[in-house]
Design a protein around this motif. Structure first.
Motif, PDB file in Angstrom:
ATOM      1  N   PHE A  65     -10.361 -16.335   9.432  1.00  0.00           N
ATOM      2  CA  PHE A  65      -9.576 -16.829   8.291  1.00  0.00           C
ATOM      3  C   PHE A  65      -8.732 -18.054   8.646  1.00  0.00           C
ATOM      4  N   ARG A  66      -8.590 -18.359   9.937  1.00  0.00           N
ATOM      5  CA  ARG A  66      -7.965 -19.604  10.321  1.00  0.00           C
ATOM      6  C   ARG A  66      -8.992 -20.742  10.224  1.00  0.00           C
ATOM      7  N   MET A  67     -10.209 -20.462  10.627  1.00  0.00           N
ATOM      8  CA  MET A  67     -11.259 -21.469  10.543  1.00  0.00           C
ATOM      9  C   MET A  67     -11.709 -21.690   9.102  1.00  0.00           C
ATOM     10  N   ARG A  68     -11.720 -20.623   8.306  1.00  0.00           N
ATOM     11  CA  ARG A  68     -12.166 -20.703   6.918  1.00  0.00           C
ATOM     12  C   ARG A  68     -11.067 -20.164   6.005  1.00  0.00           C
ATOM     13  N   PRO A  69     -10.024 -20.939   5.763  1.00  0.00           N
ATOM     14  CA  PRO A  69      -8.913 -20.474   4.920  1.00  0.00           C
ATOM     15  C   PRO A  69      -9.394 -20.099   3.515  1.00  0.00           C
ATOM     16  N   VAL A  70      -8.704 -19.131   2.928  1.00  0.00           N
ATOM     17  CA  VAL A  70      -9.074 -18.675   1.583  1.00  0.00           C
ATOM     18  C   VAL A  70      -8.761 -19.781   0.582  1.00  0.00           C
ATOM     19  N   GLU A  71      -9.680 -19.988  -0.335  1.00  0.00           N
ATOM     20  CA  GLU A  71      -9.506 -21.033  -1.338  1.00  0.00           C
ATOM     21  C   GLU A  71      -8.477 -20.621  -2.392  1.00  0.00           C
ATOM     22  N   GLY A  72      -7.948 -21.591  -3.066  1.00  0.00           N
ATOM     23  CA  GLY A  72      -7.086 -21.336  -4.209  1.00  0.00           C
ATOM     24  C   GLY A  72      -5.669 -20.950  -3.875  1.00  0.00           C
ATOM     25  N   GLY A  73      -5.303 -20.991  -2.601  1.00  0.00           N
ATOM     26  CA  GLY A  73      -3.931 -20.687  -2.237  1.00  0.00           C
ATOM     27  C   GLY A  73      -3.603 -19.217  -2.114  1.00  0.00           C
ATOM     28  N   ALA A  74      -4.624 -18.357  -2.064  1.00  0.00           N
ATOM     29  CA  ALA A  74      -4.378 -16.917  -1.872  1.00  0.00           C
ATOM     30  C   ALA A  74      -3.877 -16.661  -0.455  1.00  0.00           C
ATOM     31  N   PHE A  75      -3.224 -15.511  -0.259  1.00  0.00           N
ATOM     32  CA  PHE A  75      -2.595 -15.175   1.022  1.00  0.00           C
ATOM     33  C   PHE A  75      -3.375 -14.033   1.691  1.00  0.00           C
ATOM     34  N   VAL A  76      -3.534 -14.156   3.007  1.00  0.00           N
ATOM     35  CA  VAL A  76      -4.210 -13.107   3.782  1.00  0.00           C
ATOM     36  C   VAL A  76      -3.323 -12.741   4.961  1.00  0.00           C
ATOM     37  N   ARG A  77      -3.047 -11.466   5.075  1.00  0.00           N
ATOM     38  CA  ARG A  77      -2.272 -10.955   6.224  1.00  0.00           C
ATOM     39  C   ARG A  77      -3.154  -9.983   6.988  1.00  0.00           C
ATOM     40  N   ILE A  78      -3.314 -10.234   8.278  1.00  0.00           N
ATOM     41  CA  ILE A  78      -4.210  -9.422   9.110  1.00  0.00           C
ATOM     42  C   ILE A  78      -3.394  -8.706  10.173  1.00  0.00           C
ATOM     43  N   LYS A  79      -3.594  -7.401  10.252  1.00  0.00           N
ATOM     44  CA  LYS A  79      -2.887  -6.605  11.249  1.00  0.00           C
ATOM     45  C   LYS A  79      -3.846  -5.597  11.875  1.00  0.00           C
ATOM     46  N   ALA A  80      -3.489  -5.140  13.053  1.00  0.00           N
ATOM     47  CA  ALA A  80      -4.229  -4.057  13.707  1.00  0.00           C
ATOM     48  C   ALA A  80      -3.571  -2.727  13.352  1.00  0.00           C
ATOM     49  N   VAL A  81      -4.386  -1.698  13.226  1.00  0.00           N
ATOM     50  CA  VAL A  81      -3.853  -0.392  12.856  1.00  0.00           C
ATOM     51  C   VAL A  81      -2.847   0.100  13.895  1.00  0.00           C
ATOM     52  N   GLU A  82      -3.027  -0.334  15.137  1.00  0.00           N
ATOM     53  CA  GLU A  82      -2.120   0.095  16.207  1.00  0.00           C
ATOM     54  C   GLU A  82      -0.711  -0.475  16.030  1.00  0.00           C
ATOM     55  N   GLU A  83      -0.564  -1.468  15.184  1.00  0.00           N
ATOM     56  CA  GLU A  83       0.762  -2.058  14.957  1.00  0.00           C
ATOM     57  C   GLU A  83       1.659  -1.165  14.094  1.00  0.00           C
ATOM     58  N   TYR A  84       1.069  -0.212  13.408  1.00  0.00           N
ATOM     59  CA  TYR A  84       1.859   0.719  12.600  1.00  0.00           C
ATOM     60  C   TYR A  84       2.239   1.900  13.503  1.00  0.00           C
ATOM     61  N   ARG A  85       3.414   1.806  14.082  1.00  0.00           N
ATOM     62  CA  ARG A  85       3.843   2.741  15.121  1.00  0.00           C
ATOM     63  C   ARG A  85       4.000   4.173  14.620  1.00  0.00           C
ATOM     64  N   PHE A  86       4.268   4.333  13.336  1.00  0.00           N
ATOM     65  CA  PHE A  86       4.468   5.702  12.822  1.00  0.00           C
ATOM     66  C   PHE A  86       3.155   6.495  12.772  1.00  0.00           C
ATOM     67  N   LEU A  87       2.028   5.799  12.906  1.00  0.00           N
ATOM     68  CA  LEU A  87       0.723   6.476  12.868  1.00  0.00           C
ATOM     69  C   LEU A  87       0.375   6.980  14.268  1.00  0.00           C
ATOM     70  N   ASN A  88       0.876   8.168  14.598  1.00  0.00           N
ATOM     71  CA  ASN A  88       0.625   8.786  15.901  1.00  0.00           C
ATOM     72  C   ASN A  88       0.258  10.248  15.689  1.00  0.00           C
TER      73      ASN A  88
END
Length: 560
Positions: free
Chosen positions: A296-319
């Motif tokens: 998504f850095r190489m191919r940004p979304v058209e039209g000004g839409a927003f993309v947020r990418i995270k890894a599931v491991e970043e949600y610490r409460f999920l243990n």
């Protein structure tokens, strides 16, 4: 001269007499030979007859024909007739017994025919044992009574006549029965082969559907390679207010498939009237998060839409102390069920083999039950699977009145199909007590969730309760739909079916009009559009949203 002449006359007379004597000598010789041969033949004949008379047994060598001739001349015609009648009775008794055996083989033990065959065989066996026949016909050394023989012959002929009629009547029936039995055996054998072929086919289909295609693996590797080669170009982006702005349209997509996520987002944006108001929350695993960000850095979304990418491991409460699925994955029996001898178990149990796929207990698959905690500042969010294509603007879903319910979804039931009874174990008392087996099921894949209502109804706590009870898989088999049906049992609002059309991953008979009128089409099933086994009639609906200008798509030869 005189002497010579006299000698000549004498010599001529002597030659004639000598020839005559020679002629008669030959005749006498041949007559003697033939006489001797005739006497020798008579001697052999009379000696053989005398030998037979003494031994009263058939010879085993020499002149058998002549000897049989003498026996025929000497034997009693009534005895011969009796032997023939008795042989006829025995032959038909053997035939009757053979047909009775066929009847038993064809499981006709209670049939009338079998009883009649048994009676005929018994009559033929008992007939010679009658006192009147036994004493008059079968007593050794006693003469045969012709009147009794005639009566015996009549009875035998009557029984034989009945036997022949029954055999003629039964032959066609028995032949048909044998043909039917052979046909049944053939059908059974073919059915066994069909079941085996279905099992093998299902297993092969499962492997094709769940294995990572070479092209997809290539794409992820190329993206990671790009990140490693140019780290300065891919620094982490900072936080944006739009990520938590409740006035925007928010989407949740959980996947480890880069190109599939790209297609979902591109299809949403291309059909959105105001793409700059759309925010996509993409969650993947640690192994694919770098590739996803590079794409998504190489191919940004058209039209000004927003993309947020995270890894599931970043949600610490999920243990494992909080999430039942993670806790269950630590169980030795569960690990054995999923990870040991999968190929062997699958081929033995084709019905349940798809449920042995570990993805059903993957955290990515169960993230949908934690949306309010993952996005605490949002009021509504649209959940999309990675195997969907959006064909219309979806902002109308945020305006649907859910009547205070949590989940807006399209129902999938028709007739007796896709009811709760097909997903839950209603032999379990808890399930039987709490749910209606005829309740209509609905689909995951495109769901509008009211997160405020979710928090109010404490749906995540409900999910935890039921998921913990199902550690031994006694309430439902596996997957996320059964616990979803339980969690949102009374809190689901039915949406119009045109919002979400399913089955493009397994059903070749979906109407094209229905597909074209749908806002979202869903390739649920094994025949995913990025696989070689995808159905050709639906594949172009997905491929037209693939970013073919992306260099790595061409390099990895997706064959689209």
């Amino acid at each position: 001269m005189a002497v010579a002449a006299r000698g000549t006359r004498g010599g001529g007379s002597g030659g004639f007499n000598g020839g005559l004597r020679t002629f008669f000598s030959y005749r006498i010789f041949f007559s003697a030979i033939f006489t001797l041969l005739f006497l020798a033949t008579l001697s052999i004949l009379f000696s053989s007859h005398h030998h037979h008379h003494d031994d009263d047994s058939l010879p085993s060598s020499g002149n058998a024909y002549v000897q049989r001739t003498f026996l025929a001349v000497k034997s009693d015609p009534l005895t011969t007739r009796l032997d023939l009648i008795y042989k006829q009775a025995n032959d038909h008794m053997t035939l009757v017994n053979a047909y009775a055996a066929y009847a038993r083989k064809l499981k006709l033990d209670i049939s009338k025919q079998l009883r009649m065959f048994d009676e005929l065989a018994k009559n033929l066996t008992d007939l010679p044992l009658k006192p009147s026949y036994k004493s008059s016909l079968f007593e050794p050394g006693s003469p045969v009574d012709e009147d009794v023989l005639r009566q015996f012959e009549k009875e035998v002929k009557d029984i034989v006549k009945v036997a022949r009629l029954m055999i003629v009547e039964s032959k066609e029936s028995y032949d048909n029965q044998i043909k039917i039995q052979k046909l049944k055996d053939t059908i059974f054998a073919v059915n066994e082969l069909l079941i085996k072929a279905k099992k093998n086919g299902a297993f092969a289909s499962l492997i094709s559907a769940k294995s990572v295609p070479k092209s997809l693996h290539c794409l992820a590797m190329r993206l990671v390679e790009e990140r490693v080669a140019h780290p300065e170009k891919y620094k982490e982006e900072g936080y944006k207010e739009e990520f938590e702005d409740p006035s925007l349209y928010h989407y949740a997509i959980f996947s480890d498939n880069v190109i599939a996520v790209s297609v979902v987002i591109r299809s949403v944006v291309k059909n959105a009237e105001e793409p700059w108001k759309h925010v996509f929350h993409v969650v993947t695993d640690r192994m694919n998060v770098a590739a996803m960000k590079v794409w998504f850095r190489m191919r940004p979304v058209e039209g000004g839409a927003f993309v947020r990418i995270k890894a599931v491991e970043e949600y610490r409460f999920l243990n494992s102390s909080y999430v039942p699925v993670l806790r269950q994955l630590e169980n030795a029996n569960m690990q054995k069920f999923y990870f040991e001898n999968q190929a062997e178990n699958a081929t033995k149990d084709s019905t349940n083999m798809k449920f042995r796929n570990p993805k059903y207990l993957s955290m990515l698959n169960h993230l949908r039950f934690y949306l309010p905690e993952m996005y605490p500042k949002l009021h509504k969010i649209l959940f999309l699977d990675d195997d969907v294509v959006v064909q219309k603007d979806l902002t109308g879903l945020w305006n649907v009145d859910l009547d205070g319910k949590v989940n807006g979804a399209v129902e999938t039931c028709f007739g007796s199909f896709h009811r709760y009874a097909q997903y839950l174990n209603f032999s379990h008392p808890l399930i039987k007590e709490r749910f209606n087996p005829k309740a209509c099921a609905w689909a995951f894949g495109m769901n509008i969730f009211d997160l405020d209502a979710w928090r109010r109804e404490k749906c995540t706590e409900q999910y935890h309760y039921w998921q913990s009870l199902n550690e031994e898989r006694t309430l439902w088999k596996l997957g996320t739909l059964p616990p979803g049906l339980i969690t949102f049992y009374s809190t689901t609002k039915s949406l119009d079916k045109s919002w979400h059309v399913l089955g493009l991953g397994y059903n070749p008979s979906i109407s094209m009009d229905e597909i074209c009128n749908a806002a979202v089409i869903h390739y649920n099933g094994n025949m995913k559009p990025w696989l070689d086994i995808a159905m050709n009639q639906y594949k172009n609906l997905w491929t037209k949203y693939v970013d073919n200008d992306m260099e790595f798509v061409q390099t990895c030869n997706f064959g689209l």
